[in-house]
Scaffold this motif. Structure first.
Motif, PDB file in Angstrom:
ATOM      1  N   UNK A 118      49.080  45.243  44.599  1.00 35.24           N
ATOM      2  CA  UNK A 118      49.891  44.100  44.146  1.00 35.24           C
ATOM      3  C   UNK A 118      48.989  42.903  43.861  1.00 35.24           C
ATOM      4  N   UNK A 119      48.001  42.637  44.760  1.00 33.04           N
ATOM      5  CA  UNK A 119      47.043  41.547  44.519  1.00 33.04           C
ATOM      6  C   UNK A 119      46.307  41.774  43.194  1.00 33.04           C
ATOM      7  N   UNK A 120      45.938  43.019  42.928  1.00 35.36           N
ATOM      8  CA  UNK A 120      45.233  43.350  41.675  1.00 35.36           C
ATOM      9  C   UNK A 120      46.148  43.088  40.479  1.00 35.36           C
ATOM     10  N   UNK A 121      47.427  43.474  40.586  1.00 33.49           N
ATOM     11  CA  UNK A 121      48.399  43.201  39.499  1.00 33.49           C
ATOM     12  C   UNK A 121      48.495  41.694  39.252  1.00 33.49           C
ATOM     13  N   UNK A 122      48.509  40.911  40.358  1.00 36.99           N
ATOM     14  CA  UNK A 122      48.657  39.455  40.225  1.00 36.99           C
ATOM     15  C   UNK A 122      47.438  38.857  39.518  1.00 36.99           C
ATOM     16  N   UNK A 123      46.227  39.251  39.972  1.00 31.43           N
ATOM     17  CA  UNK A 123      45.018  38.630  39.417  1.00 31.43           C
ATOM     18  C   UNK A 123      44.623  39.180  38.038  1.00 31.43           C
ATOM     19  N   UNK A 124      45.258  40.294  37.626  1.00 30.19           N
ATOM     20  CA  UNK A 124      45.082  40.742  36.232  1.00 30.19           C
ATOM     21  C   UNK A 124      46.265  40.249  35.386  1.00 30.19           C
ATOM     22  N   UNK A 125      47.135  39.461  36.026  1.00 30.26           N
ATOM     23  CA  UNK A 125      48.322  38.906  35.350  1.00 30.26           C
ATOM     24  C   UNK A 125      49.193  39.992  34.696  1.00 30.26           C
ATOM     25  N   UNK A 174      39.992  50.319  42.164  1.00 30.42           N
ATOM     26  CA  UNK A 174      40.234  49.430  41.024  1.00 30.42           C
ATOM     27  C   UNK A 174      39.113  48.409  40.906  1.00 30.42           C
ATOM     28  N   UNK A 175      38.776  48.012  39.670  1.00 25.73           N
ATOM     29  CA  UNK A 175      37.685  47.053  39.437  1.00 25.73           C
ATOM     30  C   UNK A 175      38.129  45.629  39.811  1.00 25.73           C
ATOM     31  N   UNK A 176      37.133  44.690  39.890  1.00 29.27           N
ATOM     32  CA  UNK A 176      37.466  43.297  40.207  1.00 29.27           C
ATOM     33  C   UNK A 176      38.088  42.620  38.988  1.00 29.27           C
ATOM     34  N   UNK A 177      39.339  42.095  39.125  1.00 26.69           N
ATOM     35  CA  UNK A 177      39.939  41.372  37.998  1.00 26.69           C
ATOM     36  C   UNK A 177      39.106  40.116  37.679  1.00 26.69           C
ATOM     37  N   UNK A 178      38.996  39.767  36.401  1.00 31.60           N
ATOM     38  CA  UNK A 178      38.162  38.614  36.009  1.00 31.60           C
ATOM     39  C   UNK A 178      38.570  37.348  36.748  1.00 31.60           C
ATOM     40  N   UNK A 179      39.878  37.192  37.010  1.00 35.27           N
ATOM     41  CA  UNK A 179      40.342  35.935  37.621  1.00 35.27           C
ATOM     42  C   UNK A 179      40.217  35.958  39.144  1.00 35.27           C
ATOM     43  N   UNK A 205      39.047  40.903  49.729  1.00 36.91           N
ATOM     44  CA  UNK A 205      40.306  41.034  50.482  1.00 36.91           C
ATOM     45  C   UNK A 205      41.105  42.236  49.985  1.00 36.91           C
ATOM     46  N   UNK A 206      41.291  42.322  48.663  1.00 40.72           N
ATOM     47  CA  UNK A 206      42.113  43.425  48.159  1.00 40.72           C
ATOM     48  C   UNK A 206      41.373  44.751  48.355  1.00 40.72           C
ATOM     49  N   UNK A 207      40.035  44.718  48.255  1.00 34.87           N
ATOM     50  CA  UNK A 207      39.246  45.949  48.410  1.00 34.87           C
ATOM     51  C   UNK A 207      39.394  46.530  49.826  1.00 34.87           C
ATOM     52  N   UNK A 208      39.474  45.646  50.822  1.00 30.51           N
ATOM     53  CA  UNK A 208      39.608  46.110  52.209  1.00 30.51           C
ATOM     54  C   UNK A 208      40.980  46.735  52.469  1.00 30.51           C
ATOM     55  N   UNK A 209      41.947  46.406  51.601  1.00 28.91           N
ATOM     56  CA  UNK A 209      43.274  47.041  51.720  1.00 28.91           C
ATOM     57  C   UNK A 209      43.209  48.502  51.293  1.00 28.91           C
ATOM     58  N   UNK A 210      42.115  48.870  50.592  1.00 30.36           N
ATOM     59  CA  UNK A 210      42.002  50.235  50.054  1.00 30.36           C
ATOM     60  C   UNK A 210      41.019  51.068  50.875  1.00 30.36           C
ATOM     61  N   UNK A 211      40.858  50.715  52.172  1.00 30.20           N
ATOM     62  CA  UNK A 211      40.002  51.534  53.035  1.00 30.20           C
ATOM     63  C   UNK A 211      40.629  52.934  53.114  1.00 30.20           C
ATOM     64  N   UNK A 212      39.791  53.960  53.079  1.00 27.41           N
ATOM     65  CA  UNK A 212      40.277  55.339  53.048  1.00 27.41           C
ATOM     66  C   UNK A 212      41.209  55.626  54.230  1.00 27.41           C
ATOM     67  N   UNK A 213      40.799  55.069  55.427  1.00 28.99           N
ATOM     68  CA  UNK A 213      41.599  55.340  56.636  1.00 28.99           C
ATOM     69  C   UNK A 213      42.511  54.142  56.938  1.00 28.99           C
ATOM     70  N   UNK A 214      43.787  54.414  57.319  1.00 29.81           N
ATOM     71  CA  UNK A 214      44.721  53.303  57.613  1.00 29.81           C
ATOM     72  C   UNK A 214      44.149  52.318  58.629  1.00 29.81           C
ATOM     73  N   UNK A 215      43.496  52.851  59.701  1.00 26.67           N
ATOM     74  CA  UNK A 215      43.022  51.959  60.763  1.00 26.67           C
ATOM     75  C   UNK A 215      41.860  51.090  60.285  1.00 26.67           C
ATOM     76  N   UNK A 218      43.584  35.169  56.371  1.00 25.32           N
ATOM     77  CA  UNK A 218      42.459  35.034  55.450  1.00 25.32           C
ATOM     78  C   UNK A 218      42.891  34.485  54.095  1.00 25.32           C
ATOM     79  N   UNK A 219      44.130  34.820  53.667  1.00 21.85           N
ATOM     80  CA  UNK A 219      44.612  34.273  52.395  1.00 21.85           C
ATOM     81  C   UNK A 219      44.836  32.772  52.543  1.00 21.85           C
ATOM     82  N   UNK A 220      45.388  32.363  53.696  1.00 23.75           N
ATOM     83  CA  UNK A 220      45.639  30.923  53.934  1.00 23.75           C
ATOM     84  C   UNK A 220      44.311  30.155  53.945  1.00 23.75           C
ATOM     85  N   UNK A 221      43.283  30.797  54.492  1.00 18.61           N
ATOM     86  CA  UNK A 221      41.962  30.145  54.553  1.00 18.61           C
ATOM     87  C   UNK A 221      41.419  29.975  53.123  1.00 18.61           C
ATOM     88  N   UNK A 222      41.537  31.019  52.316  1.00 18.49           N
ATOM     89  CA  UNK A 222      41.050  30.939  50.922  1.00 18.49           C
ATOM     90  C   UNK A 222      41.823  29.878  50.158  1.00 18.49           C
TER      91      UNK A 222
END
Ligand SMILES: COc1cc2c(cc1NS(C)(=O)=O)=CC1=C(NCc3c(C)cccc3C)N=NC=21
Length: 268
Positions: A195-202, A225-230, A238-248, A259-263
């Motif tokens: 979803x973050x990737x969809x948002x940043x690729x608009x 997925x690649x890094x969106x330009x924006x 942040x979005x990449x860590x959501x795609x860790x192979x293992x749930x834990x 972390x989003x609030x900090x950014x």
């Protein structure tokens, strides 16, 4: 009668809004003053008695970033579901129509809004199962809210429910869902990264043009997925860590929200 039962005579239908995965959505008025959205369920599209049970749970899930369920009309057919009205419609269309004109800060605020909703569901041990930009809506104040949570369990069309079905959200699903049908809040975290990737690729389609079966293979081999330009490196991390192979290995929504609030603060 149950408090979640709405008296159809108190509803006036105004106009059609569009077609969703469960049927037609219309703009209406409740008790003549409150704007509402009314979704009629296609007969046979779902187990109606199951949804009524689900409605009772959904009525208890109240959060400013979840599309609020107001109630259901079950005394006549087709059954309908009534929620708050979101003037700017579905997030995916909104991103595609307004891309380029919305600033980076808003893109991050979309991720924060949806992360707040998902953290609330996580703390209530409620798994969404189909988090994606198509299942988020935008209010008149450009606040984004999550909807259709948990609804996939009530869809009868097995094109949605079986992971080899043509309508299964393969591109939003982690390996443990694709291979073992293992859902958890951590599988929702994977979807949140997409979803973050969809948002940043608009509003781009993830793995655009690739067939679902090829995406399963790519993901299983470790491709992402690649890094969106924006997206800044921090946002992409942040979005990449959501795609860790293992749930834990993935962060919780509570951790993601911090972390989003900090950014968002640093960006100010
Ligand atoms: C303005 O445009 C829109 C506004 C809404 C909308 C669709 C459109 N336009 S579109 C994207 O072109 O179709 C759907 C809803 C909605 N809730 C839907 C809902 C109900 C009623 C019951 C159970 C679950 C859910 C998610 N609240 N506001 C809107």
């Amino acid at each position: 009668s149950e408090k979640w039962e709405i008296d159809p005579s108190e509803l006036t239908v105004m106009k059609e809004l569009g077609c969703g995965q469960f049927g037609l959505v219309r703009l209406g008025k409740w008790r003549a003053l409150c704007k509402v959205a009314i979704k009629t369920i296609n007969e046979g599209a779902m187990h109606e008695e199951d949804f009524i049970e689900e409605a009772k749970i959904m009525m208890r899930l109240c959060h400013p970033k979840l599309v609020q369920l107001y109630g259901v009309c079950t005394r006549q057919h087709p059954m309908c579901i009534v929620t708050e009205f979101m003037e700017n419609g579905c997030l995916l269309n909104y991103l595609r129509q307004n891309g380029g004109t919305v600033g980076q800060p808003w893109l991050l605020s979309v991720c924060q809004d949806t992360c707040e909703a998902m953290q609330y569901l996580e703390t209530h041990n409620f798994i969404h199962r189909d988090l994606a930009a198509r299942n988020c809506l935008v209010s008149d104040k450009n606040v984004v809210k999550v909807c259709d949570f948990g609804m996939t369990r009530y869809v009868l069309d097995n094109q949605y429910t079986s992971s080899t079905g043509s309508k299964f959200p393969v591109k939003w699903s982690p390996p443990e869902v694709l291979h073992y049908n293992k859902y958890s809040s951590k599988s929702d975290v994977w979807s949140f990264g997409v979803l973050m990737w969809e948002v940043f690729t608009e509003g781009k389609t993830p793995f655009d043009g690739r067939a679902n079966v090829d995406v399963v293979d790519e993901i299983t081999r470790g491709h992402r997925l690649y890094r969106p330009h924006k997206a800044s490196n921090d946002v992409y991390q942040l979005m990449y860590q959501c795609w860790h192979e293992r749930p834990q290995g993935r962060p919780s929504f509570s951790e993601l929200l911090k972390r989003i609030r900090l950014l968002a603060e640093l960006a100010d």
